[in-house]
Design a protein around this motif. Structure first.
Motif, PDB file in Angstrom:
ATOM      1  N   HIS A  77       0.811  -1.210   0.000  1.00 34.71           N
ATOM      2  CA  HIS A  77       0.000   0.000   0.000  1.00 34.71           C
ATOM      3  C   HIS A  77       0.849   1.266   0.000  1.00 34.71           C
ATOM      4  CE1 HIS A  77      -4.348  -0.866   0.107  1.00 34.71           C
ATOM      5  NE2 HIS A  77      -3.931  -2.080   0.443  1.00 34.71           N
ATOM      6  N   SER A  78       2.159   1.105  -0.194  1.00 36.82           N
ATOM      7  CA  SER A  78       2.972   2.276  -0.496  1.00 36.82           C
ATOM      8  C   SER A  78       2.621   2.705  -1.923  1.00 36.82           C
ATOM      9  CB  SER A  78       4.463   1.937  -0.401  1.00 36.82           C
ATOM     10  OG  SER A  78       4.820   0.983  -1.404  1.00 36.82           O
ATOM     11  N   LYS A  79       2.957   3.916  -2.275  1.00 36.76           N
ATOM     12  CA  LYS A  79       2.606   4.430  -3.611  1.00 36.76           C
ATOM     13  C   LYS A  79       3.158   3.521  -4.708  1.00 36.76           C
ATOM     14  CE  LYS A  79       2.572   8.752  -6.278  1.00 36.76           C
ATOM     15  NZ  LYS A  79       2.987   8.193  -7.569  1.00 36.76           N
ATOM     16  N   TRP A  80       4.428   3.137  -4.591  1.00 32.84           N
ATOM     17  CA  TRP A  80       5.062   2.302  -5.606  1.00 32.84           C
ATOM     18  C   TRP A  80       4.467   0.898  -5.622  1.00 32.84           C
ATOM     19  CZ3 TRP A  80       7.987  -2.229  -5.624  1.00 32.84           C
ATOM     20  CH2 TRP A  80       8.663  -2.501  -6.824  1.00 32.84           C
ATOM     21  N   GLY A  81       4.312   0.301  -4.433  1.00 32.46           N
ATOM     22  CA  GLY A  81       3.794  -1.061  -4.355  1.00 32.46           C
ATOM     23  C   GLY A  81       2.379  -1.186  -4.865  1.00 32.46           C
ATOM     24  N   TYR A  82       1.565  -0.153  -4.570  1.00 27.29           N
ATOM     25  CA  TYR A  82       0.169  -0.201  -5.007  1.00 27.29           C
ATOM     26  C   TYR A  82       0.059  -0.019  -6.518  1.00 27.29           C
ATOM     27  CZ  TYR A  82      -4.871   0.416  -5.013  1.00 27.29           C
ATOM     28  OH  TYR A  82      -6.209   0.257  -5.257  1.00 27.29           O
ATOM     29  N   GLU A  83       0.772   0.967  -7.045  1.00 28.29           N
ATOM     30  CA  GLU A  83       0.669   1.255  -8.482  1.00 28.29           C
ATOM     31  C   GLU A  83       1.242   0.130  -9.333  1.00 28.29           C
ATOM     32  OE1 GLU A  83       2.531   5.004  -9.101  1.00 28.29           O
ATOM     33  OE2 GLU A  83       0.875   6.172  -8.223  1.00 28.29           O
ATOM     34  N   LYS A  84       2.307  -0.516  -8.852  1.00 30.03           N
ATOM     35  CA  LYS A  84       2.967  -1.559  -9.633  1.00 30.03           C
ATOM     36  C   LYS A  84       2.273  -2.915  -9.505  1.00 30.03           C
ATOM     37  CE  LYS A  84       6.481   0.743 -11.362  1.00 30.03           C
ATOM     38  NZ  LYS A  84       6.686   0.897 -12.819  1.00 30.03           N
ATOM     39  N   PHE A  85       1.745  -3.227  -8.328  1.00 29.91           N
ATOM     40  CA  PHE A  85       1.260  -4.581  -8.078  1.00 29.91           C
ATOM     41  C   PHE A  85      -0.142  -4.652  -7.457  1.00 29.91           C
ATOM     42  CE2 PHE A  85       5.917  -4.496  -7.380  1.00 29.91           C
ATOM     43  CZ  PHE A  85       6.309  -5.258  -8.475  1.00 29.91           C
ATOM     44  N   HIS A  86      -0.325  -4.004  -6.306  1.00 27.77           N
ATOM     45  CA  HIS A  86      -1.487  -4.301  -5.465  1.00 27.77           C
ATOM     46  C   HIS A  86      -2.800  -3.764  -6.006  1.00 27.77           C
ATOM     47  CE1 HIS A  86      -3.146  -5.941  -1.854  1.00 27.77           C
ATOM     48  NE2 HIS A  86      -3.554  -4.769  -1.370  1.00 27.77           N
ATOM     49  N   HIS A  87      -2.728  -2.829  -6.972  1.00 24.11           N
ATOM     50  CA  HIS A  87      -3.972  -2.288  -7.529  1.00 24.11           C
ATOM     51  C   HIS A  87      -4.810  -3.380  -8.190  1.00 24.11           C
ATOM     52  CE1 HIS A  87      -1.483  -2.457 -11.180  1.00 24.11           C
ATOM     53  NE2 HIS A  87      -2.625  -2.490 -11.843  1.00 24.11           N
TER      54      HIS A  87
END
Length: 299
Positions: free
Chosen positions: A151-161
């Motif tokens: 749920h960090s900006k990078w983690g969400y945009e790259k994967f978790h979305h």
């Protein structure tokens, strides 16, 4: 593979007669390799994912003709069609076949390394329960921090979305995620058995129960008769549904199973505030209706 040919040989080695369950296990596993037994997990994952969610599909589809189940639907305004369920099922099965299945096939050396055993004697019920508790606690704590990373900006945009495409989750969406996220979240699943290795049957139960728990958490329904409500600090569907409802902006309810991590680290404040607010609105509405029905004055 059990290093004995007959039940009598095993009984002599153990110094006692085998229990009925041990005899059944011997008859089934004596001629099978440990690798073959380990690969049963693939079948369990496919079967559990395919069939445990089916009652939820029928319940959801029945809402088109009856509103009886709406009282248990966490987001009652959301309705899913058969095509919605099938699309999700198809996408997850593709991921199972291309990612999870091959991972299971090549990960057996790790099972050998941590010494998951498949022989006799079978573990006692207390041993199985104790190890499963450890597995759930270890997985929950580790998953909590990995989930926060996603749920960090990078983690969400790259994967978790990908996982959050379902703002109102369904059972089949429990493992619906980016393939890299699926691989990374496999670490917490194997960490418990690595810390407290047990029998292959315990490992089977762990994989099965973790999958069932994930389906229940993503069910979208808060049934009052759910047995998990009696488990201390268990989150459940209503708890995790809030996390999906808030979506990418969510910094709350990261835990996969229990609620203690969110409470300790203060990541359940938004959820608790919303729940308190909804309770106040509900009580105020009841009070107003009571005054109106009783002919009283509204304040």
């Amino acid at each position: 593979m059990i290093p004995y040919v007959t039940v009598e040989e095993v009984s002599t080695a153990l110094g006692r007669n085998l229990t009925r369950l041990e005899t059944l296990w011997f008859d089934y596993s004596a001629t099978k390799s440990d690798y073959y037994l380990y690969c049963h997990n693939i079948l369990f994952l496919f079967a559990i994912f395919s069939f445990v969610s089916l009652p939820l599909v029928f319940i959801e589809l029945s809402r088109s003709t009856s509103d009886w189940f709406d009282r248990y639907k966490i987001q009652p305004k959301v309705k899913n069609s058969f095509s919605d369920f099938f699309r999700c099922y198809k996408d997850v099965m593709k991921m199972f076949i291309l990612v999870v299945g091959p991972l299971q096939l090549v990960s057996y050396p790790s099972i050998q390394m941590i010494e998951i055993r498949s022989g006799l004697p079978l573990p006692s019920l207390m041993e199985i329960v104790a190890q499963l508790v450890v597995y759930f606690l270890v997985e929950d704590y580790t998953n909590y921090w990995i989930h926060r990373f996603f749920h960090s900006k990078w983690g969400y945009e790259k994967f978790h979305h990908v996982h959050h495409e379902y703002t109102a989750p369904i059972g089949y969406a429990a493992p619906y995620a980016h393939w890299a996220e699926v691989l990374l979240l496999g670490i917490p699943t194997f960490l418990g058995p690595a810390i407290a290795p047990g029998h292959m049957i315990t490992f089977w139960l762990w994989i099965a129960l973790r999958q069932i728990e994930a389906i229940e958490t993503h069910s979208g329904y808060d049934f009052p008769w759910t047995l998990t409500k009696y488990i201390p600090f268990y989150g459940g569907a209503e708890y995790h549904d809030y996390h999906h409802y808030v979506g990418g902006q969510s910094q709350s309810n990261f835990a996969s199973v229990f609620t203690y991590c969110d409470y300790i680290y203060g990541t359940d404040k938004g959820y608790r505030f919303q729940k308190k607010l909804l309770q106040q609105i509900k009580e105020s509405s009841k009070k107003s209706n009571k005054q109106i029905n009783g002919g009283g004055k509204l304040d």
